[in-house]
Motif scaffolding. Sequence first.
Motif, PDB file in Angstrom:
ATOM      1  N   ARG A 128      -4.852  -9.944   5.660  1.00  0.00           N
ATOM      2  CA  ARG A 128      -5.112  -8.372   5.161  1.00  0.00           C
ATOM      3  C   ARG A 128      -3.891  -7.546   5.620  1.00  0.00           C
ATOM      4  O   ARG A 128      -3.460  -7.639   6.991  1.00  0.00           O
ATOM      5  CB  ARG A 128      -6.641  -8.064   6.037  1.00  0.00           C
ATOM      6  N   ILE A 129      -3.567  -6.729   4.609  1.00  0.00           N
ATOM      7  CA  ILE A 129      -2.317  -6.122   4.920  1.00  0.00           C
ATOM      8  C   ILE A 129      -2.624  -4.690   5.005  1.00  0.00           C
ATOM      9  O   ILE A 129      -3.153  -3.949   3.990  1.00  0.00           O
ATOM     10  CB  ILE A 129      -1.140  -6.366   3.775  1.00  0.00           C
ATOM     11  N   VAL A 130      -1.905  -4.047   6.183  1.00  0.00           N
ATOM     12  CA  VAL A 130      -2.327  -2.550   6.353  1.00  0.00           C
ATOM     13  C   VAL A 130      -0.743  -1.891   6.108  1.00  0.00           C
ATOM     14  O   VAL A 130       0.172  -2.617   6.767  1.00  0.00           O
ATOM     15  CB  VAL A 130      -2.966  -2.374   7.616  1.00  0.00           C
ATOM     16  N   VAL A 131      -0.550  -1.190   5.318  1.00  0.00           N
ATOM     17  CA  VAL A 131       0.602  -0.476   5.192  1.00  0.00           C
ATOM     18  C   VAL A 131       0.752   0.909   5.628  1.00  0.00           C
ATOM     19  O   VAL A 131       0.061   1.909   5.934  1.00  0.00           O
ATOM     20  CB  VAL A 131       0.940  -0.291   3.676  1.00  0.00           C
ATOM     21  N   ALA A 132       2.121   1.005   6.410  1.00  0.00           N
ATOM     22  CA  ALA A 132       2.510   2.494   6.998  1.00  0.00           C
ATOM     23  C   ALA A 132       3.790   2.822   6.324  1.00  0.00           C
ATOM     24  O   ALA A 132       4.656   1.634   6.282  1.00  0.00           O
ATOM     25  CB  ALA A 132       2.488   2.251   8.264  1.00  0.00           C
ATOM     26  N   ARG A 133       4.048   3.616   5.913  1.00  0.00           N
ATOM     27  CA  ARG A 133       5.312   4.262   5.116  1.00  0.00           C
ATOM     28  C   ARG A 133       6.410   5.120   5.942  1.00  0.00           C
ATOM     29  O   ARG A 133       7.172   5.764   5.282  1.00  0.00           O
ATOM     30  CB  ARG A 133       4.891   5.195   3.842  1.00  0.00           C
ATOM     31  N   ILE A 141      -2.160  -7.828   9.050  1.00  0.00           N
ATOM     32  CA  ILE A 141      -0.511  -7.824   9.317  1.00  0.00           C
ATOM     33  C   ILE A 141      -0.298  -6.147   9.132  1.00  0.00           C
ATOM     34  O   ILE A 141      -0.846  -5.587   8.089  1.00  0.00           O
ATOM     35  CB  ILE A 141       0.092  -8.663   8.234  1.00  0.00           C
ATOM     36  N   LEU A 142       0.506  -5.587   9.672  1.00  0.00           N
ATOM     37  CA  LEU A 142       0.997  -4.209   9.545  1.00  0.00           C
ATOM     38  C   LEU A 142       2.385  -4.396   9.105  1.00  0.00           C
ATOM     39  O   LEU A 142       3.101  -4.870   9.667  1.00  0.00           O
ATOM     40  CB  LEU A 142       1.067  -3.196  10.982  1.00  0.00           C
ATOM     41  N   LEU A 143       2.321  -3.966   7.596  1.00  0.00           N
ATOM     42  CA  LEU A 143       3.546  -3.785   6.777  1.00  0.00           C
ATOM     43  C   LEU A 143       4.171  -2.372   6.984  1.00  0.00           C
ATOM     44  O   LEU A 143       3.510  -1.550   6.212  1.00  0.00           O
ATOM     45  CB  LEU A 143       3.441  -4.338   5.387  1.00  0.00           C
ATOM     46  N   ILE A 144       5.306  -2.116   7.717  1.00  0.00           N
ATOM     47  CA  ILE A 144       6.067  -0.896   7.672  1.00  0.00           C
ATOM     48  C   ILE A 144       6.870  -0.752   6.822  1.00  0.00           C
ATOM     49  O   ILE A 144       8.043  -1.483   6.807  1.00  0.00           O
ATOM     50  CB  ILE A 144       6.450  -0.664   9.326  1.00  0.00           C
ATOM     51  N   GLU A 145       6.816  -0.150   5.462  1.00  0.00           N
ATOM     52  CA  GLU A 145       7.734  -0.041   4.440  1.00  0.00           C
ATOM     53  C   GLU A 145       7.559   1.313   3.561  1.00  0.00           C
ATOM     54  O   GLU A 145       6.452   1.401   3.229  1.00  0.00           O
ATOM     55  CB  GLU A 145       7.576  -1.351   3.655  1.00  0.00           C
ATOM     56  N   ASP A 146       8.763   1.924   3.422  1.00  0.00           N
ATOM     57  CA  ASP A 146       8.565   3.015   2.675  1.00  0.00           C
ATOM     58  C   ASP A 146       8.794   2.866   1.045  1.00  0.00           C
ATOM     59  O   ASP A 146       8.353   3.793   0.460  1.00  0.00           O
ATOM     60  CB  ASP A 146       9.461   4.094   3.410  1.00  0.00           C
TER      61      ASP A 146
END
Length: 136
Positions: free
Chosen positions: A28-33, A3-8
């Motif tokens: 599995r979580i990948v984070v973009a800010r 899962i791509l979690l896009i959160e700042d």
Amino acid sequence: MKILLIEDKKQKEIITKNYLINAKFDVRIVVARSVADACDTVLSMDDIDGIVIDMQLPDVSGGSINIAGGVDIIKILNENSIVCPRVVNTSSEETKAVLERANMVDEEVIVNSSRYDCSRQFITFINNVQSYVDNK
């Protein structure tokens, strides 16, 4: 599943991760800010199974908030035919109006994880992601 979690915002990231992890799947979580980080990630990864999109994001990490940052990401996803399940995570009526103006309300599940218990919505989202993975 990835899962791509896009959160700042760190606190909202933690809350959302808990919803995703509590769905009882191997996640599995990948984070973009930022918008730029998210676009780079989605365009460079071919194995994203689901995406959680915050609406109000900076265009670049550490930058000013773009109220329509999530819309920009959805446009990039659509332009590049990235069709995995998505959910928009917003706590603002103002950003819901931005989605409406962009004709994107019906495309996405909209949740507000910072104010309400969204466990049911996130379980539905994860189930949709699992179905997507199973049918790839």
